[in-house]
Each structure stands twice: as C-alpha cells, then as structure tokens.
Design a protein around this motif. Structure first.
Motif, PDB file in Angstrom:
ATOM      1  N   ALA A 638      75.692  44.620  14.307  1.00  0.00           N
ATOM      2  CA  ALA A 638      75.161  45.200  13.277  1.00  0.00           C
ATOM      3  C   ALA A 638      74.254  44.064  12.704  1.00  0.00           C
ATOM      4  CB  ALA A 638      76.339  46.108  12.449  1.00  0.00           C
ATOM      5  N   ARG A 639      73.210  44.800  11.980  1.00  0.00           N
ATOM      6  CA  ARG A 639      72.202  43.932  11.191  1.00  0.00           C
ATOM      7  C   ARG A 639      72.753  43.804   9.667  1.00  0.00           C
ATOM      8  NH1 ARG A 639      66.546  43.452  12.523  1.00  0.00           N
ATOM      9  NH2 ARG A 639      66.069  44.304  14.654  1.00  0.00           N
ATOM     10  N   GLY A 640      73.339  45.002   9.212  1.00  0.00           N
ATOM     11  CA  GLY A 640      73.564  45.150   7.723  1.00  0.00           C
ATOM     12  C   GLY A 640      74.872  45.863   7.538  1.00  0.00           C
ATOM     13  N   ASP A 641      74.865  46.698   6.435  1.00  0.00           N
ATOM     14  CA  ASP A 641      76.011  47.481   6.393  1.00  0.00           C
ATOM     15  C   ASP A 641      76.328  48.679   7.206  1.00  0.00           C
ATOM     16  OD1 ASP A 641      76.128  45.724   3.861  1.00  0.00           O
ATOM     17  OD2 ASP A 641      75.009  47.150   2.968  1.00  0.00           O
ATOM     18  N   GLY A 642      77.573  48.898   7.327  1.00  0.00           N
ATOM     19  CA  GLY A 642      77.911  50.195   8.059  1.00  0.00           C
ATOM     20  C   GLY A 642      78.745  49.980   9.209  1.00  0.00           C
ATOM     21  N   PRO A 643      78.950  50.773  10.285  1.00  0.00           N
ATOM     22  CA  PRO A 643      79.786  50.544  11.549  1.00  0.00           C
ATOM     23  C   PRO A 643      79.246  49.397  12.340  1.00  0.00           C
ATOM     24  CG  PRO A 643      79.374  52.964  10.923  1.00  0.00           C
ATOM     25  CD  PRO A 643      78.415  52.403  10.169  1.00  0.00           C
ATOM     26  N   SER A 644      80.215  48.604  12.878  1.00  0.00           N
ATOM     27  CA  SER A 644      79.751  47.347  13.503  1.00  0.00           C
ATOM     28  C   SER A 644      79.475  47.858  15.235  1.00  0.00           C
ATOM     29  CB  SER A 644      80.711  46.501  13.344  1.00  0.00           C
ATOM     30  OG  SER A 644      82.174  46.833  13.666  1.00  0.00           O
ATOM     31  N   ARG A 645      79.933  49.116  15.445  1.00  0.00           N
ATOM     32  CA  ARG A 645      79.654  49.871  16.907  1.00  0.00           C
ATOM     33  C   ARG A 645      78.683  50.631  16.874  1.00  0.00           C
ATOM     34  NH1 ARG A 645      84.558  51.521  19.960  1.00  0.00           N
ATOM     35  NH2 ARG A 645      83.053  51.111  21.735  1.00  0.00           N
ATOM     36  N   LEU A 646      77.954  50.357  17.811  1.00  0.00           N
ATOM     37  CA  LEU A 646      76.950  51.479  18.000  1.00  0.00           C
ATOM     38  C   LEU A 646      77.442  52.843  18.468  1.00  0.00           C
ATOM     39  CD1 LEU A 646      74.045  52.212  18.486  1.00  0.00           C
ATOM     40  CD2 LEU A 646      73.769  51.262  20.617  1.00  0.00           C
ATOM     41  N   HIS A 647      78.283  52.512  19.402  1.00  0.00           N
ATOM     42  CA  HIS A 647      78.982  54.147  19.878  1.00  0.00           C
ATOM     43  C   HIS A 647      79.636  54.866  18.520  1.00  0.00           C
ATOM     44  CE1 HIS A 647      82.528  56.642  21.175  1.00  0.00           C
ATOM     45  NE2 HIS A 647      81.778  56.822  22.155  1.00  0.00           N
ATOM     46  N   ASP A 648      80.186  54.060  17.660  1.00  0.00           N
ATOM     47  CA  ASP A 648      80.786  54.881  16.706  1.00  0.00           C
ATOM     48  C   ASP A 648      79.505  55.404  15.668  1.00  0.00           C
ATOM     49  OD1 ASP A 648      83.134  54.168  17.202  1.00  0.00           O
ATOM     50  OD2 ASP A 648      83.536  52.621  15.907  1.00  0.00           O
ATOM     51  N   ARG A 649      78.615  54.772  15.422  1.00  0.00           N
ATOM     52  CA  ARG A 649      77.271  55.161  14.729  1.00  0.00           C
ATOM     53  C   ARG A 649      76.731  56.427  15.373  1.00  0.00           C
ATOM     54  NH1 ARG A 649      74.834  56.658  11.578  1.00  0.00           N
ATOM     55  NH2 ARG A 649      72.885  56.079  10.613  1.00  0.00           N
ATOM     56  N   LEU A 650      76.538  56.503  16.629  1.00  0.00           N
ATOM     57  CA  LEU A 650      76.085  57.418  17.226  1.00  0.00           C
ATOM     58  C   LEU A 650      77.011  58.573  17.155  1.00  0.00           C
ATOM     59  CD1 LEU A 650      74.272  55.997  20.312  1.00  0.00           C
ATOM     60  CD2 LEU A 650      73.064  56.762  18.493  1.00  0.00           C
TER      61      LEU A 650
END
Length: 886
Positions: A638-650
């Motif tokens: 992750a570049r900045g704040d937020g979930p560190s997993r792409l799967h979780d973000r989607l």
C-alpha cells in the motif's frame, strides 16, 4: 443600540438576490436528482469560513458532531464556486487565495460525489474543473486525460490519502482536510505535512467535535456545540434533511445540552477498579526511561479488556483472538499471575515492593469476578428493555470500545433475545424506516460511523469514553445519548463533559472576537441527568427516582485517578495492526522487523517478520510469510493509508460496510464452529472422520485444519459448511439458511481472489499509464462495473532485490518507505551505501530515522486473512484460576 449576535453576521437577515446562497437556491442544487437545500447551519458554516479566510486566518478548524457526512466536499465546492464567480465578475476581492483548491481525505470520493451533483443543468464536475491527484503526482480528469498539476493553477483537486504523499511539483492555494475520514492521528499529521510541503496558503480542517488539532499551527477553531445548534434552530428554524451534503439533519431535533446517564452500583467492582487504577497511576509516576515491565503492561491491557466487557469474558476472548486484536483476557491473566519484577533495580524495585502486589492481586480478582458471571450483563438486558419500552419504534444502538467487544455482545444478545445474529453488528440504514419497530437493536464499536439522520436514534454507551472520545457523547448520529456508568465514575464523566463544554465555549469566544462576529451564547453546563437508576447490582434494586449518591471518597478519588490513568492506558492499549499475531507487545516496545530492499528505486521496506504479505507468483495472487520472500518476488504494498491488501480493498469497493460486516461475522461464526468441533473431537483426523460419516468428500485432515486458521476461506462444498454447523450444534449457522449465504459469499470471494491474480499486474500497469486496457476492463467487470483505477493506484507492485537482516524496531515504522533525510540529497547509489537510510548496509544505525509513519488501521475484512493463532480464549474452556502469589 440593537444587540448584534454572531448569527446576524453569519446568516444576515437582509440577504438580497445577489447573495451566494440565494443564487444557488434559485438555480436549484441537486444531488442525484433530488433538491439539496442548504440550511441555516450550512450557511453559517460557509460564511464563517469566508470571513476567516478574508481576515487572513491561515488555518481554520471546524468541529462538527461526529458522524458520516460530506461537509468537506461541500466546502471544496463552495470555495471553488466563490473563486470562479470572482474570476467571471471581477468584483470584490476573492477570499480564496490563488492556487488549486485541494480536498484531502481517505477515500472521500470527491470525484464520484461531484459527478452526482449539479446546479441547474450544469454538472459540477465539469463546471468546477475537478481533477483527481494520481500516485505519480499528476492529475486526471473525468475523461481520463492526464496532465500536470501546474497546468491547472485554479483547479479543484482531490487527494486520496491512500495514495501516500505524491508531490505535485507546484504550490497549492487552499487545502481542505477531511479529518473525519481518517482513522488515526498519524493520517491527520501526514495530511498536514503534505499541505506544508506544497506551501498551502490556507488550511481548512473538517473534524469531529472534541478532537484537537495538536499541531504547531495557529488554528482558528469553531466547534458547533449543542448550545450553538440549539440557538440556530430556535432563531432560524430548520430545513428538510436529505443526503450527507448538508448539516440539516443536525437541526431536526433539539440537541441535548449534555448526555444522560444510567447509574449502577457494585461495591466490590468499584473497589477492585480503584485499586488497579491506583496501581497503574503509581507505575506512571515511576521516573525512568526504560519501557514498562511486561507484567505491568499486561495488567493494563487486562484491565482495559475487562472493563469494556459486558458479557462473557470467554466469548469476548474468542473474538479478540479471532479478529487479530492481541491476547485475550485469559492469556493476559496467566501472564500477570506468572509475571515477576525480580531483577529490576532502581525505581521498579521500589514499585515491586510497594505497589505491584496490590496491582497484581486487584486485576486478577477483577478477572475472576467478571469471568464467573459478569454482573453487568443483566443490567444491559434491563436497559435495552427499558429503552424499547420508553421509546417505542426508535432504534437502539449499543456502543462498545472495540470490535471484538461489539461482536461478543451482539452474539450474546442474539442468544438472549432470540434475534437474528447477522443484523445486530450492522449499522442501521438511514431514514424513518430504519428503526423497523421495537426490534431494531444494533451493536457497534466507536470506530463505526453512522450518517447524520433526521429520524430519532437512541445510543447506549457502555462505560465512560476516554478523554480523547468525549465527543462521541455529543455525536450527531443519535438524538439521545445515555452513558452507563458505575456510581464511582459519575463525577469523572460529569467533569469530562463539563471541561469539554467549557473548552469549546472558550474557542467560540476567541474566534468570535477575532472575526468580530458579535455576541455568542453563554455556556450552559447542567449536571448530567440520571435517566435510569441507580441500580445496585450486588443487592436489591433501588427506585429509579433516587438520585445518585455522591460518595466523596469514591467519586473524588476515582475522578482524580482516572485523569492520571488515561494516558498510560491509551498508550498500552493500542490495537494490533492487521496481520499481527496474537502475542501482545508493549506499545513502546520493539517488534521483530525484516528489511526488504526493493526495485526499481532501491527503496527499503520494514516488514514485520511474522506477518504475511501479498505477492504475485506468475499469474497467481497469493499470501506469503515475509520470511519466505526471495529475490525476484513481486510484492504488492500500500502506498498510503488504508487496507494493506488489494483483495480487501476491492472487497470494500464491491460491497458496502454493512455487507462486509456480515461477511466478517458469518465467516467468524464458521471458524468458531470448526474450532469447537476440533476441541470436541480432540484431533483433526477425528474431525475428518466425523465429517466423512456425514457424507463429506474432503480429502485430508490438513484441508480441514485450514478452514480454522483462515488460509482457506471456507469449504468449496457448501454441504461441508452445513456438516460443520451440525457437528458443532451451532444454530447461528443452521438457522435461516445462514450456511447457504455463507457458501455464496465464500464462492464470490474465491472468484475475486482467483481472477485478481490473472489481472492485477497488467491492470496496475494500465492504471499507471492512465489507459483502460483489456486487463483493467476485465477487473472492472469483475467488480460489478465499478471503476477501480483509483483503487489500483493505492498500491505499488515492487520487485524484491534483497532480503536484509532482522532487528527490533517501533511498529510506527513498519510497512513504510522512510522519507530521505532533508539534510542531504542522496542519489540512489548513496542511499544503498548509507547506513542511516539503508538497513542493508554493513552498519545499520538506530531505528529512529525509520520511525516515520504508522499503519494501525482496523479493517472489517481482516478476519478473512488473519491466522487463528491463539485458541486459549475459547468460551468452552473453563476459566483459568491464578495460582498463589509469589
């Protein structure tokens, strides 16, 4: 001479047709086709902001009742409209300075919101020159055209803090920071740092009532307190509430001057609590630079867990571990009992002799008292019955301090009240139909935000919020707040509320004087009304009309102790980061970290040694331990704040927060069920045999064990979910077809997981170029047609060049690329050979230079990936009884 008040200045009674708000109303602003009527509170807020900017106030801090809203978006629109109007008319000086207006927030979605708004027939996205800042520092408009920020000197930009701190290469005019979208103070400080790096002429912050700026800027602060909102409502009335763009919902009901309380008494509970708090305060007063000894830190954690528990300690332990929140109460009690301060010299030796025995004995006795049968559980049930009977048809919201406590309370309430367990942890939908009658009951942690809503809501706060969270008692998400407190906490709560109200009034008075706004209402700090009780939990109930007895020994002593206790308690109880194991560490203690040198820039990542990270292996998207990374591995970060997993973000993009919470809850139920079966049968081979006897075709016991540790979401055969539920006799899964819903959710998550590996790398490349190619289109189709290019920009795909050694370092530095020291501009080659910036160099220096930023964001979807590392807190286990004191 007529008396001039602040409202005469902020909402002038003689506004003519040329007035900004009158023109907007005449042209008709719409949000998704529905009329948006800017009410008196909106007008007062925007006029206040205009006066502050015109008066050369460089930093403005607006405090609004807590809730989910789009006031930062409204402010960005207002500033851009004012500037565009000044450009067209060339009239009076514009209060908005030159340079782009930038709205900064964590997924505030300004781009999406402006596409839904219009004034007259003009869509605001095009009219206001809206552009989104990309991860590379360039900007992109709605048509996908990518340009440099310097080419739009009067544009309206949106920066998603999940992209990190991209450099625009130019200065900006006004930065509007949506602090309400940020989960922690570190994100807020990074947003301020970004504004400073870009020489922002003005900074406007939209924050929750009760938060403090906490920076070196000279802030002009204006908190919209209950007294001010009551004055606005009484003087100017209120308008219909629609959508999150206006604050009209805050005036739908007369704001209460202060929260009410429900008081209970329990002499033994209060005495033990006072003893433990006194011990913690004594530890805080030990003058030493050493970190707290582990037994003392564990005692503070144990106290925090116990005091926020209102039901079964065992059940809360299970959720505490399942959600990756660290050790449960049972494990901490064992640690405290076995802990010793032997070998400590100096101040800690004196503490061991004088304070530690009482602190240790007190917290262990408190654990035993609450484990055997929490006396506050019956009180909670009685309060819910009282609220439902007294406020028929009004949703009842129960607030807890943590997600694990919310899940445990919701689960127990579902058992006790016979309700649907899925609905209890979910946020109510806005609107008058949200209540659903007397059965509308919801349990949620403070981290869950609700939209401002004009329909009535009733909130129960279990315990006294910390001094940093006093504002939740004045939240705009409910029109009535009741804090449930022990008799000895009443004075502390009253003083906290009174101090907050007086502090807000002083901020209002100072701002009114600076901006020459006229008179403001005098502060009113009435005693907190007792709405329920006092109730004696250790004896017969008292009449509800009886006022609380102010025992000076209890009230004054505890009130003073709590203030001293707050700081160390907050420091020790910082939640674990997603992906961390269940072993808790002191907040200021080092954690094992591994240095990873990446390409193409030679940046160094510090990753926690015992966590798992996202990697792309060929065309497969997978999770891998940090220790298993090798040179050439392709790592998603992750570049900045937020979930560190792409799967979780989607998953969060595809589903709203209520759906994600439902997934989280039901998958947690399944893992609990398979763990229960394992405990009943004694081994995984025995579990496999029991499943096969019911017709399962699962191949091995190793496959079954993966259902429990989270490495597999759920069985591919839906009937195996049903078989597990039957073996565990778990009615939460068997009733109402819950196991079938869980099977459908698991299949959808597996589909996303499989497809992500085939498309992620190519889609990220296309998103970086700003072109929608086949991979991005495929991923967009996979995500139900939602544009995911911005989501992909939140992540970097880097190649591992080399794995470095391990060392202990602060959790604040984990997962981030250290920013280069400003004292020297290093080339890439210099950075590789400089021991300060590169831990792979022969002589690594202190970790202090790498402690830059933190990733402590809590995610609803973390249960899908965290390992069930500690099952010692399962409810079916008998309580562990501490041994004799050493």
């Amino acid at each position: 001479m007529a008396r001039v008040t602040y409202l005469d200045c902020l909402v002038p009674p003689d506004a003519g047709p040329a007035d900004f708000f009158e023109r907007v109303q005449a042209l008709r602003m719409t949000d998704r086709g529905r009329t948006v009527d800017l009410g008196p509170l909106d007008r007062a807020t925007l006029t206040l902001l205009s006066r502050a900017l015109s008066s050369d106030q460089h930093s403005v801090y607006l405090g609004l009742p807590r809730g989910r809203h789009d006031l930062a978006v409204l402010i960005g629109i207002y500033l851009q409209l004012v500037r565009r109007g000044a450009e067209l008319t060339g009239g009076s000086p514009c209060p908005v300075p030159d340079g782009p207006v930038v709205v900064v927030g964590l997924r505030t979605n300004v781009t999406v919101r402006l596409a839904q708004l219009a004034i007259g027939r003009q869509n605001l996205s095009r009219a206001l020159r809206m552009q989104r800042i990309r991860g590379d520092g360039r900007v992109v408009d709605l048509r996908g055209k990518i340009t440099r920020a310097v080419d739009s000197p009067s544009g309206l930009f949106y920066l998603n803090t999940a992209l990190g701190r991209p450099s625009l290469g130019t200065s900006v005019g006004t930065v509007v920071i949506d602090r309400t979208s940020m989960a922690n103070d570190q994100s807020w400080e990074r947003a301020l740092a970004w504004a400073s790096e870009h020489d922002a002429a003005r900074v406007v912050a939209v924050a929750d009532l009760g938060t403090q700026p906490g920076s070196n800027r000279a802030w002009t602060q204006w908190p919209w307190t209950p007294a001010l909102r009551t004055d606005v409502r009484h003087t100017l009335g209120h308008r219909p509430a629609y959508g999150p763009l206006t604050s009209n919902a805050l005036l739908a009901h007369r704001p209460a001057a202060a929260p009410s309380v429900a008081v209970y008494r329990h002499e033994q509970l209060a005495e033990l609590y006072r003893t433990v708090v006194a011990g913690v305060v004594a530890a805080r007063r030990v003058h030493t630079l050493e970190p707290w000894p582990q037994p003392i830190a564990d005692a503070v954690r144990l106290l925090n867990l116990l005091w926020c528990s209102w039901g079964s300690i065992g059940r809360q332990d299970a959720w505490q571990v399942l959600m990756g929140r660290g050790s449960g109460a049972r494990a901490l009690a064992r640690s405290v009992s076995r802990g010793t301060l032997e070998g400590r010299a100096g101040p800690w030796e004196l503490f061991r002799e004088t304070q530690w025995p009482d602190l240790r004995r007190g917290v262990l006795n408190l654990y035993e008292l609450l484990y055997d049968g929490n006396p506050r559980w019956d009180l909670l049930l009685a309060l819910i019955d009282w609220a439902r009977a007294d406020r028929a048809g009004v949703p009842v919201l129960v607030r807890t301090r943590s997600r694990s406590a919310a899940a445990a309370v919701a689960e127990e309430l579902a058992d006790a009240l016979g309700g649907d367990a899925d609905s209890l942890p979910l946020a109510p939908r806005p609107g008058p139909a949200a209540g659903g009658g007397a059965g509308a009951l919801h349990v949620m942690p403070y981290a869950e935000r609700l939209v401002w809503d004009a329909s009535p809501r009733f909130e129960l706060h279990l315990g006294v919020p910390s001094t940093l969270r006093t504002g939740v008692l004045f939240s705009g998400a409910a029109d009535e707040h009741v804090a449930v407190v022990e008799q000895s906490e009443y004075t502390w709560l009253e003083r906290s509320a009174s101090r907050a109200l007086h502090g807000w009034h002083e901020q209002i008075r100072q701002t009114a004087a600076v901006l020459r706004l006229g008179e403001v209402p005098e502060p009113a700090t009435p005693p907190l009304p007792v709405a329920y009780g006092p109730v004696d939990l250790s004896g017969p109930s008292l009449a509800p009309e009886e006022p609380p007895q102010h025992d000076s020994r209890l009230a004054l002593d505890l009130s003073a102790l709590f203030e001293d206790y707050d700081a160390p308690a907050r420091a020790i109880s910082i939640p674990a980061a997603p992906g961390r194991g269940a072993t808790a560490v002191a907040a200021d203690g080092p954690v094992p970290a591994t240095a990873v040198l990446t390409e193409p820039d030679g940046a160094v990542l510090w990753l926690r040694s015992d966590e798992q990270v996202d990697v792309l292996i060929g065309q497969r998207y997978a999770r891998m331990p940090v220790t298993a990374l090798t040179p050439g591995s392709r790592l998603l970060r992750a570049r900045g704040d937020g979930p560190s997993r792409l799967h979780d973000r989607l998953v969060m993009v595809i589903h709203d927060s209520a759906e994600v919470t439902a997934m989280d809850t039901m998958i947690g139920y399944f893992r609990q069920a398979i763990t229960t079966v394992h405990e009943q049968r004694g081994s995984w081979p025995n579990v496999l045999t029991a499943l096969k006897n019911l017709g399962s075709e699962v191949s091995s016991w190793q496959a079954v064990s993966k259902w429990a540790d989270g490495s597999v979401i759920a069985p591919e055969d839906p009937q195996d979910i049903h078989r597990v539920a039957l073996l565990a006799r778990d009615t939460r899964l068997t009733a109402g077809g819950t196991w079938q819903r869980l099977a459908r959710m698991a299949e959808e998550l597996r589909r996303l997981h499989r497809a992500l590996g085939h498309t992620a790398a190519a889609a990220m490349t296309e998103a970086a170029r700003g072109t929608e190619g086949p991979a991005l289109r495929q991923l967009k189709t996979l995500c139900s047609g939602i544009d995911v290019s911005e989501v992909l920009e939140e992540f970097d795909l880097v190649v591992v060049r080399r794995i470095g050694g391990q060392k202990g370092m602060s959790a604040d530095a984990l997962g981030r690329v250290p920013r280069p020291p400003q004292r020297k501009q290093l080339t890439t080659g210099d950075a590789v050979n400089d021991a300060r910036t590169n831990p792979l160099a022969p002589h690594p220096d202190s970790a202090a230079d790498n402690q830059r930023e933190t990733v402590l964001i809590d995610h609803l979807t973390r249960v899908l990936a965290d390992r069930l590392a500690d099952r010692s807190g399962a409810e079916s286990l008998r309580p562990w009884v501490p041994g004799p004191e050493p």
